[in-house]
Every structure is written in C-alpha cells, then in structure tokens.
Design a protein around this motif. Structure first.
Motif, PDB file in Angstrom:
ATOM      1  N   LYS A  20       0.819  -1.205   0.000  1.00  0.00           N
ATOM      2  CA  LYS A  20       0.000   0.000   0.000  1.00  0.00           C
ATOM      3  C   LYS A  20       0.859   1.263   0.000  1.00  0.00           C
ATOM      4  N   ASN A  23       2.074   1.801  -3.487  1.00  0.00           N
ATOM      5  CA  ASN A  23       1.015   2.369  -4.324  1.00  0.00           C
ATOM      6  C   ASN A  23       0.825   3.858  -4.031  1.00  0.00           C
ATOM      7  N   TRP A  24       0.896   4.226  -2.752  1.00  0.00           N
ATOM      8  CA  TRP A  24       0.750   5.622  -2.361  1.00  0.00           C
ATOM      9  C   TRP A  24       1.894   6.463  -2.934  1.00  0.00           C
ATOM     10  N   ASP A  26       3.706   5.788  -5.557  1.00  0.00           N
ATOM     11  CA  ASP A  26       3.569   5.857  -7.013  1.00  0.00           C
ATOM     12  C   ASP A  26       2.519   6.881  -7.430  1.00  0.00           C
ATOM     13  N   GLN A  27       1.423   6.968  -6.667  1.00  0.00           N
ATOM     14  CA  GLN A  27       0.388   7.944  -6.988  1.00  0.00           C
ATOM     15  C   GLN A  27       0.889   9.374  -6.791  1.00  0.00           C
ATOM     16  N   TYR A  29       3.936  10.291  -7.118  1.00  0.00           N
ATOM     17  CA  TYR A  29       4.860  10.514  -8.238  1.00  0.00           C
ATOM     18  C   TYR A  29       4.091  10.884  -9.503  1.00  0.00           C
ATOM     19  N   LEU A  30       3.040  10.157  -9.818  1.00  0.00           N
ATOM     20  CA  LEU A  30       2.275  10.411 -11.036  1.00  0.00           C
ATOM     21  C   LEU A  30       1.582  11.766 -11.008  1.00  0.00           C
ATOM     22  N   HIS A  31       1.280  12.280  -9.807  1.00  0.00           N
ATOM     23  CA  HIS A  31       0.617  13.580  -9.688  1.00  0.00           C
ATOM     24  C   HIS A  31       1.617  14.720  -9.495  1.00  0.00           C
ATOM     25  N   GLU A 286      -5.882  18.620 -14.132  1.00  0.00           N
ATOM     26  CA  GLU A 286      -5.820  17.309 -13.494  1.00  0.00           C
ATOM     27  C   GLU A 286      -6.576  16.261 -14.292  1.00  0.00           C
ATOM     28  N   SER A 289      -4.026  14.330 -17.392  1.00  0.00           N
ATOM     29  CA  SER A 289      -2.703  13.835 -16.979  1.00  0.00           C
ATOM     30  C   SER A 289      -1.838  14.908 -16.338  1.00  0.00           C
TER      31      SER A 289
END
Length: 727
Positions: A20, A23-24, A26-27, A29-31, A286, A289
């Motif tokens: 978890k 995943n947090w 990575d999210q 990073y993507l934002h 947002e 992407s």
C-alpha cells in the motif's frame, strides 16, 4: 547516503503495508508530488534496499526536483544493480553529473551508455525533460540507435564546451537579486521598468507551493498546495536609492487586476508604445494527466484604465505562453512559446505573429525555424531591436547544463549566428528568461537555479532572478615573434595563466593571438613551439573598476631557438656551506619563471667550486650546492622529475685560479658557479644559465661558447679538506 525522512510518528501513512505504501508513493509521483513521493520511497528503500524499482523512482524524483547530486547517486546505484534492468540509467546519470558541473564524470557516463549500446538502443529514445513512464518496456531496438548516438554526442560536446567556457568567461558578473525579490520558492519572468524598478512573477511569499515556469509542467514541486491560494502572481520592486542593484520590499502589482487566484500569472510585458500589456495565465489540468495549459492575454490601456484581458487570435488554445512584443524593423511582432503540434520542430518552440498596426489584428503564427527551434524545448523569447537579436532558452542545443540561454541574429522569420551566451550567463544549472535593461549600460536579468539561489529543499531546487552586471570588455592581443629575426612565428601555442594557475590556450597559426580577460586577475602569457624557448609577458587587471571603459592591451612574446644560451646573475651560498644566500633568490626566481614558462624543458644543474681545498671535499660541497638549487626550484613549483643535480668540484674551470703563481680572486669567483643545461633530444648539451655571469636571464643574451669537458660525476673518495672559497 543518509536522508531526513518524514517523521513516521506523526504520519499515519508510515504504518501502511509495503504494498500500500508503494502504491501511495507511485500515486504521488504520477501527480507530480515529488517531494512527498521521496519521503515514502525512502521509507520503502529502508525496507528493501536493493530493490531496483525503488532506486529508479528515487532517481526520477530527485531529477524532477533538480537535486542533481542525489539523482546522479541513485541513477548510478540502479545502473550498478544491472544494466539490463534500466538501460537509461547511465544516460540519466550523465545528465545529472553534467548539471552539477561534474563534466568529466558526465562524459564517462555518456560514453559508458554508448559502449553498452553499440548495436542496439532502448525502444524509446530518452527525453531528458519528461520522465519515462513505462519503465517496463526495455527491449532493445536498433531503429533508435542513431537517434541516441546523436543525442549523447551533443551532450558530450556540451560538456567539452562548458569546460572551455569556464576558463574563458564572458565580461559579466551575475549577482542574486536578493531576498526582497527572491524567496525560497520560484521567481520568474523579470521585466525591467526603466532603470528604477522590476516587475516579476512570484509564488506565495514564504509559503511552500508548486514550482512551474508558467508554461511547461516541468520540475514541479508539491509540498503543501492550496489550489485557491498559492499561485504565481505579479509583484514589483523599486531599486533602493544609493545601492547598486539592491531592491526594496516587493509590492503587489494591481494594474489591470491581471493577477488571478485561479491561475498562475506571469510573463508580463508592454507593447513598444506602452498601450498594451501582455501576459500568461496557466493552470494544471488534473483531468488531462496533470498537464500544464497556458494562454496568452493582453489588455489595452484606455481612458478609464486597462480593458478586460482578451486572448489574441493565434490559435491552439492551451498551448501558448511567454509573450514578448518588440519592433523588428518597422513591424511589431509578438514572440511566444508554444507546444502546438502542427509545424512544430518538437517540444516547445518559439513562434511569432506579426501585429497589424491598423487594427491590432494578429497574423497567422509562424515557427521561428530550425536555427532557433529543436526537437526539445525552446522557451522565454526576448527580442532586442537595438542588436537585432532574439534571445531564448533551449534544452535542445549544445548546452553547458540543462536549459541554456542563446542568441540568434535576424528575425522575425530567419536567423543566423546562433550563439550560446557562455559562462557566466550559463552554468551547469538551468538558465532562462534572459532580458536586457531598456536604457543605460546593457545590464539585464535572467532566471536560474544555480548554486547561490535561495533554496527550499536542495541548493538547486528553485528558480531565482539574477542581476546581470556587464563588465568592461578586457582583451589582450599580441604576436609571437622570433627573438633574432623579428618575424612572426607560425604554428605556436600561446598560453595565458592566471594567479590561480588556470590556463587558457590559443593555437596561433599565423603568430597572432587574442584572449579575453576578467577584472581582478593577473596573467602570465607565454608561447610554446618545439625547438624554442619562450619569454613571458605579464598583464594585470587588478585595479580596473566595473565602470571603466573597454580596454585592449598589446603584448609581444619572443621565441628563441633552444640552441641559444642565456645567463643571469650569480647564485651565492653561505661561506663554506650549501645554504643559499638571500641575494640569490631573484636569480633563482628567473629560472623558476623560465622553467614554468617552458614546461617541455628538462635541465641538469651543475655546481662548481674553485681550486681551494681538497678535491673530494669540493666535490661533495658542489653536490650539496647543486641539490640546494634543485630543492629551491621544486619548492617553487617545478617538477622534480625535470631536474637533475650534479656537483663537479673544481673541474672544468672557466678561468685561471691563479696567475703567475699568485691567487686570482676574479678567476676563482668565476669558477664558483652554477650552470643549467637543457637536456633535449639534440645530442649536445647547451648552457642556458651561468651563475658566474652578471645580469638577469632576460637581460642577458650571450651565447656561451665554453663547452665543459670531462663531465665525470663519480664521487671522489677521501676525507673532507679545507673550504673551497672565501666568499
């Protein structure tokens, strides 16, 4: 490498399971929340230190936040875990070494990438700005080999250019505009208001927020961010009276109510007649992407003030930013940056639109062409009609770091003479938003995250406005001539060395040369040509002020055939000792200069005595004296490997020690000498300096015909005898 991680006791997310938490992170990073992502990736790395994915993500985050040192560290670490895992690692490590001015390490890393990909290349050509989102697709594909090689070779060329530029800086000094203009976050788009004030865009003062260039979602930082409050906004600051380039506390820029809490606002400029104000408004979409979308607006000054801002009709909504309006000849031209796709060279390009003076309509936008634009990004156009030059920032040209500032002559459609402005305008960091003062001395401003900026998280994280102070252009020019003939000496290498030992060279094919100099320096200029020795010229700029005019100094360097011999004044020793006397220093220093100016020469140091005393004693004393000279030269910077000390006692007298059975003091003094002989590939050994002769090396120009005979260097056996001289 130790890091300060997020306080786990105050962070409930730190107790999440490994999966978890991954995943947090990575999210985040993507934002674009790279600083926050770093905290959690570092926690994950503590649990799984050898995980290449976590290491790669840390490298990507540190690159995005422009922490070049840590980014290079983690790219190198993931590269060493296995080159097949992340084949981009060596390339990106090279970029990060380059952006911290470690140019030699950068070249090594780039060459390592080329050697590992001689036949194949990664499937997608790397983009040094945008992150590679699909790290799992790492299948080599020969199709992109040529693209990669061109890209890498350009980076290596940039490193080599930077090394040269640092040694030959342009006549300018850059100083940080100070805490009343700059904060720990982002400042950008400086626009001088005459010579009394500065308009610029800044984030919330003393508040952590998002860092953007008002046009490109790049290098974004998100620490704490409120969509409604923390936006780039216009402010202006007056210069402080009586202080050079010092600014007062900034004030809100209320004209036209151009600032908008819902948008990042910046890139302000006026039309040449002052009746229109142009600027950019940007936002992060947002839903698309997290792309940054921008539009240009302008407002017209009317009887009741500024009109409501409207967009010029230049098409491609959401892709236009960084306006600058200038006169090019008789035409009024809007220059701007755009990420539109049609007719683009790639990435962000510089475009222009001609404004119709009759009704202020905007002509169809045109690309500024391939001299200016590349497949990468070109940003922040500024046109100076006084010089007829377009200035802009680019990441696709040969650069010293990331974004560098360039100039090109011409406009608006055709350009020539593309030029990297060089150091100190450009560094290994990012430079952009170059603009000159409209009046007075051609000083100016630019934006950079170079070392010395006010930092939020790391020394190069954030952009500051820097003041450009033009220096007087100081030039030394001259010629290299034969000492005997007076003719120009072709095919020579001229060397200029400053007081710090930094050397610049000039390959002179015709015997003439030119160097740029900086204030507060002293220089020594020599020449190098096989078979010749060089004189020296000294030039000092220590007393020159910034307000002084440009100046050119002319010097002449003389080359003399190595067959010629030179002499200087005597070298003296303490009585019956090998200790050098103080009056010998000036003579020995001339030898130091000679050997330093002619580094290809090796010498043998010969010391002699007169005939007083026993032979074995005199031989030992002369050896110690020759060694004392060698030690002095080495202490003053001459490589010991270039020198050999030999003592010969009373051998090889150059004058009679006695005449008609009576002591000859003048002859004995002439025999108490130290000679320097150049050792070359030529079989003969030539005298260049005989301490028995008066004068300095530069004053003497005498070819000694005495060639020593029987240069035996075997030590004599026997007990010490009486002293050899009575100095």
């Amino acid at each position: 490498m130790k890091e300060k991680y997020r306080n786990k006791g105050n962070d409930p997310l730190s107790s999440l399971s490994y999966g978890k938490k991954m995943n947090w992170a990575d999210q985040l990073y993507l934002h674009g929340s790279y600083f926050n992502a770093i905290d959690y990736y570092q926690q994950l790395k503590q649990q799984d230190e050898r995980n290449p994915y976590i290491t790669w993500q840390l490298a990507e985050c540190y690159r995005a936040t422009r922490d070049y040192v840590l980014a290079a560290h983690y790219y190198t670490e993931v590269k060493n875990m296995g080159k097949g895992l992340y084949p981009y690692a060596a390339y990106y490590a090279g970029l990060m070494y380059k952006q911290q001015c470690e140019y030699k390490l950068a070249i090594e890393s780039f060459n390592e990438f080329l050697n590992d990909n001689k036949k194949n290349a990664v499937k997608k050509a790397p983009n040094p700005i945008a992150s590679i989102e699909n790290n799992l697709d790492r299948t080599p594909d020969p199709k992109y080999t040529k693209i990669l090689k061109k890209l890498i070779k350009k980076e290596i060329e940039g490193c080599e250019m930077a090394i040269k530029s640092l040694k030959d800086p342009q006549p300018a000094t850059l100083i940080n505009a100070g805490p009343n203009v700059n904060s720990s976050y982002t400042e950008l788009s400086p626009y001088p208001l005459g010579d009394s004030a500065l308009l610029f865009s800044t984030l919330g003062r003393n508040q952590a927020t998002r860092n953007t260039f008002i046009g490109r979602k790049d290098l974004i930082e998100t620490d704490t961010w409120s969509e409604s409050q923390y936006k780039d906004k216009f402010m202006y600051s007056h210069k402080q009276a009586g202080f050079v380039d010092s600014f007062q506390w900034p004030l809100p820029f209320w004209d036209g109510h151009f600032n908008d809490d819902n948008f990042h606002t910046g890139n302000g400029c006026w039309s040449p007649d002052g009746t229109r104000f142009y600027f950019s408004k940007c936002y992060v979409d947002e839903a698309d992407s997290m792309k940054t979308k921008c539009n240009i607006y302008y407002s017209v000054f009317q009887e009741r003030g500024w009109s409501n801002p409207v967009q010029p009709e230049i098409g491609e909504f959401g892709t236009n930013t960084m306006p600058y309006v200038a006169k090019v000849g008789k035409k009024e031209v809007l220059f701007f940056a755009s990420s539109r796709k049609l007719q683009s060279k790639g990435g962000w390009d510089i475009w222009y639109s001609i404004i119709d003076p009759r009704d202020q309509r905007f002509g169809r936008p045109q690309n500024c062409g391939k001299v200016v634009n590349t497949k990468m990004d070109e940003l922040t156009p500024y046109y100076d009609p006084r010089e007829g030059k377009l200035y802009f920032a680019s990441s696709g040209q040969v650069s010293m770091g990331g974004l560098d500032v360039y100039s090109a002559t011409g406009g608006p459609s055709r350009y020539r003479d593309l030029k990297n402005l060089g150091y100190p305008y450009n560094t290994c960091a990012d430079e952009l938003y170059f603009i000159l003062d409209p009046v007075g001395k051609p000083d100016g401003y630019l934006v950079s995250n170079r070392i010395g900026s006010y930092a939020l998280k790391n020394p190069t994280c954030c952009n500051d406005i820097w003041r450009i102070q033009r220096e007087p252009r100081l030039v030394v020019m001259g010629k290299v001539v034969g000492k005997r003939s007076g003719d120009l000496m072709t095919e020579s290498v001229v060397k200029m060395t400053d007081q710090n030992g930094d050397m610049r060279t000039y390959n002179s094919e015709d015997g003439k040369f030119l160097f740029n100099m900086s204030r507060t320096h002293s220089y020594v200029i020599t020449a190098d040509k096989p078979g010749y020795t060089s004189s020296r010229a000294t030039v000092s700029t220590m007393e020159i002020k910034r307000s002084d005019p440009d100046d050119t100094v002319t010097v002449t360097i003389f080359l003399d055939s190595i067959r010629n011999s030179f002499s200087v004044s005597n070298i003296y020793y303490e009585y019956d000792k090998s200790t050098l006397r103080p009056e010998s220093v000036a003579s020995l220093d001339s030898v130091v200069h000679f050997l330093a100016d002619n580094p290809s020469i090796s010498v043998e140091i010969y010391s002699y005595t007169d005939s007083k005393g026993k032979d074995d004693y005199n031989l030992a004393l002369s050896q110690r004296r020759a060694q004392a000279v060698l030690d002095y030269l080495e202490k003053n910077g001459i490589d010991r490997g270039r020198m050999t000390a030999k003592g010969f006692g009373s051998k090889n007298a150059v004058a009679p020690n006695s005449v008609n059975g009576k002591d000859n003091p003048a002859g004995r003094m002439a025999n108490r000498r130290t000679e320097f002989r150049i050792v070359t590939d030529v079989p003969t050994r030539r005298v260049i300096y005989n301490s028995a002769l008066p004068g300095t090396m530069d004053q003497q120009d005498r070819n000694l015909s005495v060639e020593p005979q029987g240069l035996e260097d075997e030590p004599a056996n026997g007990k010490p005898g009486a002293n050899d001289d009575d100095e």
